[in-house]
Design a protein around this motif. Sequence first.
Motif, PDB file in Angstrom:
ATOM      1  N   LEU A 185      63.864   6.847  57.062  1.00 33.45           N
ATOM      2  CA  LEU A 185      62.502   6.305  57.106  1.00 33.45           C
ATOM      3  C   LEU A 185      61.568   7.047  56.166  1.00 33.45           C
ATOM      4  CD1 LEU A 185      61.319   3.968  58.725  1.00 33.45           C
ATOM      5  CD2 LEU A 185      63.541   4.669  59.524  1.00 33.45           C
ATOM      6  N   ARG A 186      61.944   8.241  55.785  1.00 38.94           N
ATOM      7  CA  ARG A 186      61.195   8.998  54.770  1.00 38.94           C
ATOM      8  C   ARG A 186      62.110  10.100  54.247  1.00 38.94           C
ATOM      9  NH1 ARG A 186      56.915  13.358  55.763  1.00 38.94           N
ATOM     10  NH2 ARG A 186      58.281  14.206  54.178  1.00 38.94           N
ATOM     11  N   ALA A 228      56.521   9.497  60.250  1.00 38.54           N
ATOM     12  CA  ALA A 228      55.372  10.284  59.815  1.00 38.54           C
ATOM     13  C   ALA A 228      54.101  10.006  60.605  1.00 38.54           C
ATOM     14  CB  ALA A 228      55.108  10.032  58.338  1.00 38.54           C
ATOM     15  N   ALA A 229      54.057   8.905  61.347  1.00 37.88           N
ATOM     16  CA  ALA A 229      52.852   8.555  62.101  1.00 37.88           C
ATOM     17  C   ALA A 229      53.232   7.493  63.126  1.00 37.88           C
ATOM     18  CB  ALA A 229      51.769   8.032  61.159  1.00 37.88           C
ATOM     19  N   ALA A 273      52.489   4.244  63.520  1.00 39.48           N
ATOM     20  CA  ALA A 273      52.956   2.957  63.011  1.00 39.48           C
ATOM     21  C   ALA A 273      54.349   3.090  62.387  1.00 39.48           C
ATOM     22  CB  ALA A 273      51.971   2.412  61.975  1.00 39.48           C
ATOM     23  N   HIS A 274      54.606   4.223  61.788  1.00 42.93           N
ATOM     24  CA  HIS A 274      55.917   4.485  61.199  1.00 42.93           C
ATOM     25  C   HIS A 274      56.969   4.581  62.309  1.00 42.93           C
ATOM     26  CE1 HIS A 274      58.140   6.954  57.861  1.00 42.93           C
ATOM     27  NE2 HIS A 274      58.191   5.670  57.596  1.00 42.93           N
ATOM     28  N   GLY A 310      44.665  12.046  59.339  1.00 43.04           N
ATOM     29  CA  GLY A 310      46.055  12.425  59.163  1.00 43.04           C
ATOM     30  C   GLY A 310      46.169  13.810  58.589  1.00 43.04           C
ATOM     31  N   PRO A 311      47.310  14.462  58.666  1.00 40.93           N
ATOM     32  CA  PRO A 311      48.614  13.917  59.009  1.00 40.93           C
ATOM     33  C   PRO A 311      48.827  13.775  60.512  1.00 40.93           C
ATOM     34  CG  PRO A 311      48.818  16.275  58.651  1.00 40.93           C
ATOM     35  CD  PRO A 311      47.386  15.911  58.385  1.00 40.93           C
ATOM     36  N   GLY A 312      49.712  12.840  60.852  1.00 43.69           N
ATOM     37  CA  GLY A 312      50.171  12.718  62.217  1.00 43.69           C
ATOM     38  C   GLY A 312      51.671  12.897  62.233  1.00 43.69           C
ATOM     39  N   VAL A 332      53.565  19.430  61.503  1.00 47.14           N
ATOM     40  CA  VAL A 332      52.953  18.825  62.691  1.00 47.14           C
ATOM     41  C   VAL A 332      53.819  19.115  63.923  1.00 47.14           C
ATOM     42  CG1 VAL A 332      52.166  16.643  63.710  1.00 47.14           C
ATOM     43  CG2 VAL A 332      51.902  17.044  61.246  1.00 47.14           C
ATOM     44  N   TYR A 346      62.888  15.522  56.568  1.00 50.42           N
ATOM     45  CA  TYR A 346      63.128  15.459  58.018  1.00 50.42           C
ATOM     46  C   TYR A 346      61.917  15.045  58.844  1.00 50.42           C
ATOM     47  CZ  TYR A 346      66.191  18.724  55.622  1.00 50.42           C
ATOM     48  OH  TYR A 346      66.993  19.303  54.693  1.00 50.42           O
ATOM     49  N   GLY A 347      60.815  14.735  58.189  1.00 49.97           N
ATOM     50  CA  GLY A 347      59.603  14.392  58.940  1.00 49.97           C
ATOM     51  C   GLY A 347      58.507  15.409  58.684  1.00 49.97           C
ATOM     52  N   ASN A 348      57.399  15.255  59.411  1.00 45.92           N
ATOM     53  CA  ASN A 348      56.239  16.127  59.210  1.00 45.92           C
ATOM     54  C   ASN A 348      56.407  17.420  60.000  1.00 45.92           C
ATOM     55  OD1 ASN A 348      55.074  14.410  57.410  1.00 45.92           O
ATOM     56  ND2 ASN A 348      53.630  13.506  58.869  1.00 45.92           N
ATOM     57  N   PHE A 349      57.236  18.297  59.463  1.00 42.12           N
ATOM     58  CA  PHE A 349      57.608  19.523  60.173  1.00 42.12           C
ATOM     59  C   PHE A 349      56.391  20.343  60.619  1.00 42.12           C
ATOM     60  CE2 PHE A 349      58.655  24.069  60.139  1.00 42.12           C
ATOM     61  CZ  PHE A 349      59.610  24.090  61.134  1.00 42.12           C
TER      62      PHE A 349
END
Lengths: 437, 492
Positions: free
Chosen positions: B330-331, B145-146, B148-149, B289-291, B339, B334-337
């Motif tokens: 990890l989340r 998601a970012a 650091a993630h 954010g979001p990133g 973005v 599927y992630g921050n689509f």
Amino acid sequence: MRYLPKSDSERRQMLDAIGAGSLEELFAHLPEAVRLQRPLDLPLGISEYEIVRYFRERAAQNASGYASFLGAGVYYHFRPVLVENVVARGEFLTSYTPYQAEISQGTLTTIFEFQTMICQLTGTDVANASMYDGSTAMAEAAMMAVRATGKGRVLVARSVHPEYREVLRTYAANQGMPVEEFGYLPEMGTLDAEDLERKIDDLTAAVIVQSPNFFGAVDRVREAAEVAHRRGALLILVFTEAVSLGLLQPPAEADIVAGELQSFAIPPSYGGPFVGIIATRDRFVRQMPGRLVGQTVDTRGNRAFCLTLATREQHIRREKATSNICTNQALLALMASVFMTVYGKEGLRELAAQNLSKAHYLASKLKPRFCGKFFNEFVAQVQGKTLDQMNKALLKKKIIGGLPLQRFYPELENCVLLCATEMSRRADMDAVAEAFA
Amino acid sequence: MIDRVRPHLVINERLIFEHSSPGKVAYQLPVLDVPAVDPAEALGTESVRAEIEDFPEVSEVEVVRHYARLSTWNYSLNTGMYPLGSCTMKYNPRVNELVARIEELAWAHPYQPEALAQGSMEIMSRLETALAEITGMDAVTLEPAAGAHGELTAILLIRAALARRGNPRKKILIPDSAHGTNPASAAIGGYAVENIKSNDAGMLDVAALEQIVNEDVAALMVTNPNTLGVFEEHIIRVAEILHAKGAFLYMDGANMNALMGIARPGDFGVDALHLNLHKTFSTPHGGGGPGAGPVAVKKTLEPFLPVPRLKQSGKKWAYDYKRKHSIGRLRAFYGNFGVMVRALAYILAHGGPGLRKVTLDAVLNANYIRKHLEPFYELPYQSPSMHEVVFSDHRQAQKGVHTGEIAKRLIDYGFHPYTVSFPLIVHGALMIEPTETETKRELDRFIQAMTAIAEEVDRDPQLVKTAPHATGTSRVDEVAAARKPVLRWKPA
């Protein structure tokens, strides 16, 4: 390239000022062996019109014009127009993280209001500025409980969102943080407190439960809290459907609340970006991950806000920080804030009541698999045909039925999780009921 | 004549709670088309809450004005330059916002049938392919998601690969110039952190590294160009040293803006790296954010990537959830689509040659600033600059003025401050990254402002030390905020 704002003659002037013969000369110090000897294998750049056309074509390959009864952590709620109006403002959209308080009071004030509204909603003392999403917020809450208690073991209910539990396992794997699960009552769809009682021990740092849980049922938070507290563990309450808090009692028994606010005006966006929160009691504030905004004054004595308690965070504490999180989900938190402001005290309750009524209407036409009390989601079992057949029949009517559960719960064969919200129309619900019959 | 800030219309605004009064509303719901259910009956009296105490009760007009007024208290890329080193605050193309809002993309549910999500999956696949080509890597996961993630994801991948070989090893090496997320991510991945010192050129000390790397070392986390804006010229040798001992080379891709079309991490020995779509690939920062932090890896790490993975079956996209060696999720989803859509739009707009031009201009801008500010500010490392330049406040400190104060004075000239006091290896650092999307005129204004401040430090240090002077909010007392934290509003 239209996003590059310099003419070639300006580039020439700048190179002359630097004393370089060409742009390439600026890279002359890079060893030959690291340099790419060919152009990138990507097509030429395209115009705005072509970009829009490309994405419209992709969009046309997705579902279009369907009614949907999917929930399971991502909900279809109407998005008040003011939300877009606010977040489209460049002053919010294109600003940086508000480290420079004097020129970031807009963002800082909205985060302070956000923290306040989350506390009011969840009945907690303090809430952070946001986490990536509900699933990572839950994993971070577990790590926070480990720090706060000095113990390592985590017990999580099987009625918690399955993907959230997967994320927890990934985070926990390398931290000496054993994760175990406890079951749910097969008739009720709520957590099995006796199973919890059997599995908990004095080394347990946290018990994690969700309410409404993954099956939509209002879970037995009080019972779980009682067991957890008796053994010196913290109770972490997770929520994925924030609208439920318009009606449901806030979790007074929870030590940490970890939740997802997608329901508050954040488009489903195929799973993200969303916004998670962690809220807790005052005594745990220094164990919290993520950014916090606090109130202070400027040199003229006016009320002002700034990021605070940064000594918990990675840019100060490095490997000893409470979390590695840096960028969070500020713009999504702003969407949620506007949503909460628009609906307000009365509206959120009325919205929740409408969700409750719609889901109970749909349930009245089907036979819910569990007999526990539920909010806007419930499990139904198909009989006399396969789930696949039924969902295909619904798709023909431009309806996406619920989520088949067997992938996550092998024992729930032929079961589907259905969600109805204020956006579900009676005619579509009747069509779903017909397909079940 | 130097451009400065002039006061503009800034209206004082209360908190939303202070606008509240009982009975005001900003919403209207449709009439219910099903029978109303009594909450107490459906949920049980004990489960139904009383009213949400002190929750806002305001009208629609007040909501609009409230947020519009607050927005005027923000600096933003729309209004001016952010010379923030390591943050790559570049222009956010507006068409990206438009395409991310297309109904069938923005309102796609992550659990809708795969057959009805082919467009979303195609977008993700195309972005994965483009990022792999840009970085010279074999496979990409878009789930983190970012940044650091993404770092954490990569550390877990390395750990899984080592564990499969029989020993996950004990520690991660991190240069003293690294971003704070690097050690924090390594710690969450279950590793001890060992810092390694940079040499006089601001680069990794290859000889020292050779001494330290042994069978306990899982990986080195390197940023390249590093946080001084300096390219690690011995990076190939660094990779060899690590690989010879069975360790991995991880690269923090925060500074990828310096390399596109010029050099690819995969070609210089990197095994895994994360990218920040909200830096290099222009997605808006949104006030924090979001990133999105995709991770690109070499083949050796591919089996361990998070689930699910996209796979093609026939002409259709599907998800592969059954991957024996995967590190897991990890989340959720599927992630921050949203973005990803913006980042792909950015890549499509530039194409291969355009991305290379981005990097050329980014490096040009940083060197232009360096050239003009070198006479006024100490340059602690003489190595060539890539996309950013780091000065120190050494000369100004002799007058009692420090980098944080110079940064605040910059606000009076209409600029967001540069990155202050980072990297840690430069005492009193001024870290400046202009990005490629600033005009020559804006760069010249910035140079004039920085030059003028250097002169002010000589002439009137107190003027600089008490800045900013032109803002609606003057210097904020951060110490008081931390000493007695007030983290939420309460009625008086």
